[in-house]
Design an enzyme around this catalytic site. Structure first.
Site, PDB file in Angstrom:
ATOM      1  N   ASP A 119       0.846  -1.190   0.000  1.00  0.00           N
ATOM      2  CA  ASP A 119       0.000   0.000   0.000  1.00  0.00           C
ATOM      3  C   ASP A 119       0.891   1.254   0.000  1.00  0.00           C
ATOM      4  O   ASP A 119       1.784   1.379   0.836  1.00  0.00           O
ATOM      5  CB  ASP A 119      -0.897  -0.013   1.239  1.00  0.00           C
ATOM      6  CG  ASP A 119      -1.960   1.068   1.218  1.00  0.00           C
ATOM      7  OD1 ASP A 119      -3.079   0.768   0.778  1.00  0.00           O
ATOM      8  OD2 ASP A 119      -1.659   2.206   1.632  1.00  0.00           O
TER       9      ASP A 119
ATOM     10  N   HIS B 260      -4.859  14.318  -9.490  1.00  0.00           N
ATOM     11  CA  HIS B 260      -5.122  12.921  -9.854  1.00  0.00           C
ATOM     12  C   HIS B 260      -4.203  12.423 -10.960  1.00  0.00           C
ATOM     13  O   HIS B 260      -3.906  11.223 -11.026  1.00  0.00           O
ATOM     14  CB  HIS B 260      -6.585  12.752 -10.260  1.00  0.00           C
ATOM     15  CG  HIS B 260      -7.532  12.911  -9.101  1.00  0.00           C
ATOM     16  ND1 HIS B 260      -7.617  11.985  -8.088  1.00  0.00           N
ATOM     17  CD2 HIS B 260      -8.412  13.887  -8.793  1.00  0.00           C
ATOM     18  CE1 HIS B 260      -8.511  12.377  -7.195  1.00  0.00           C
ATOM     19  NE2 HIS B 260      -9.007  13.532  -7.601  1.00  0.00           N
TER      20      HIS B 260
ATOM     21  N   GLU C 154      -4.949   2.313  -3.904  1.00  0.00           N
ATOM     22  CA  GLU C 154      -3.493   2.167  -3.884  1.00  0.00           C
ATOM     23  C   GLU C 154      -3.060   0.844  -3.274  1.00  0.00           C
ATOM     24  O   GLU C 154      -1.877   0.665  -2.962  1.00  0.00           O
ATOM     25  CB  GLU C 154      -2.856   3.334  -3.111  1.00  0.00           C
ATOM     26  CG  GLU C 154      -3.137   3.355  -1.628  1.00  0.00           C
ATOM     27  CD  GLU C 154      -4.437   4.040  -1.250  1.00  0.00           C
ATOM     28  OE1 GLU C 154      -4.560   4.473  -0.097  1.00  0.00           O
ATOM     29  OE2 GLU C 154      -5.347   4.124  -2.101  1.00  0.00           O
TER      30      GLU C 154
ATOM     31  N   ASP D 142      -2.233   9.031 -10.643  1.00  0.00           N
ATOM     32  CA  ASP D 142      -2.248   7.942 -11.629  1.00  0.00           C
ATOM     33  C   ASP D 142      -0.825   7.540 -12.029  1.00  0.00           C
ATOM     34  O   ASP D 142      -0.521   6.356 -12.179  1.00  0.00           O
ATOM     35  CB  ASP D 142      -3.039   8.348 -12.870  1.00  0.00           C
ATOM     36  CG  ASP D 142      -4.543   8.385 -12.621  1.00  0.00           C
ATOM     37  OD1 ASP D 142      -4.978   7.912 -11.557  1.00  0.00           O
ATOM     38  OD2 ASP D 142      -5.262   8.899 -13.491  1.00  0.00           O
TER      39      ASP D 142
ATOM     40  N   ASN E  35      -2.373  12.615  -3.718  1.00  0.00           N
ATOM     41  CA  ASN E  35      -3.395  12.964  -4.713  1.00  0.00           C
ATOM     42  C   ASN E  35      -3.915  14.371  -4.506  1.00  0.00           C
ATOM     43  O   ASN E  35      -4.066  15.148  -5.453  1.00  0.00           O
ATOM     44  CB  ASN E  35      -4.562  11.975  -4.611  1.00  0.00           C
ATOM     45  CG  ASN E  35      -4.709  11.131  -5.856  1.00  0.00           C
ATOM     46  OD1 ASN E  35      -4.079  11.372  -6.871  1.00  0.00           O
ATOM     47  ND2 ASN E  35      -5.554  10.132  -5.775  1.00  0.00           N
TER      48      ASN E  35
END
Length: 201
Positions: free
Chosen positions: A63, A76, A106, A80, A71
């Site tokens: 994680d 975003h 994630e 990504d 973010n």
């Protein structure tokens, strides 16, 4: 005359069959591979587990640390990029027979085939180093990432969901202890109920 008529028809049918085959291949890829990162989906992960023989395996839950904050701060698009890079690091640093799957957000799950818990811990720590060593570049700016890892055994014929839950508890312990580290599931430490804020980054 019949040959002149049948040749275009055969060509047309062949083209349509090729298109159907390509569409089926794309659909199968979409079912088995995460669209954003290219690693396997949860469905493919469980299919792969069902294919395991009489071998001991290891599950690693991975994680990205503070991903929501990443973010929120960088957008975003940057998030990504981070997810794609993280997935690539996991995949590139595992063996061909292992499987890397995105389970959501994630969180990723790695299946190490024919491995022991000590193998799993070594692999998780190696993955953590690779993540630290490779920043994400957004608009020519290097942004550092770290990740936390939980490791659990999956014995022959074992329950994959139970192993994932155990690895997830070890991951929570890694997060609680400061993140950017890997822990093996310890029943004495991790078997109790998780706190209500266990989902914290």
């Amino acid at each position: 005359m019949a040959v002149m008529i049948s040749a275009p028809i055969a060509f047309f049918i062949g083209q349509r069959m090729l298109e159907v085959h390509e569409l089926a291949a794309k659909l199968e890829h979409a079912v088995y591979h995460d669209l954003l990162t290219g690693v396997c989906t949860r469905a493919r992960f469980h299919e792969r587990v069902a294919e395991l023989g009489d071998e001991s395996s290891v599950v690693i839950v991975a994680d990205i640390d503070h991903f929501k904050g990443f973010n929120d701060q960088y957008g975003h698009h940057a998030g990504d990029l981070a997810l794609r890079q993280f997935a690539a690091i996991l995949a590139e640093n595992c063996r061909a027979d292992d499987i890397v799957a995105r389970f959501g957000g994630e969180e990723f799950v790695v299946l190490l085939c024919d491995s022991t818990l000590s193998d799993g811990l070594v692999a998780a720590e190696r993955l953590g180093r690779r993540v630290r060593q490779k920043p994400v570049f957004v608009d020519q700016k290097a942004l550092s990432l770290t990740a936390s890892f939980g490791v659990a055994a999956l014995p022959p014929g074992g329950n994959a969901e139970a192993a994932i839950q155990q690895a997830d508890r070890a991951l929570y312990h890694a997060k609680h202890e400061g993140r950017d580290r890997a822990y093996v599931y310890d029943p004495a430490r991790d078997a109790g109920p998780l706190p209500t804020n266990a989902a914290a980054e």
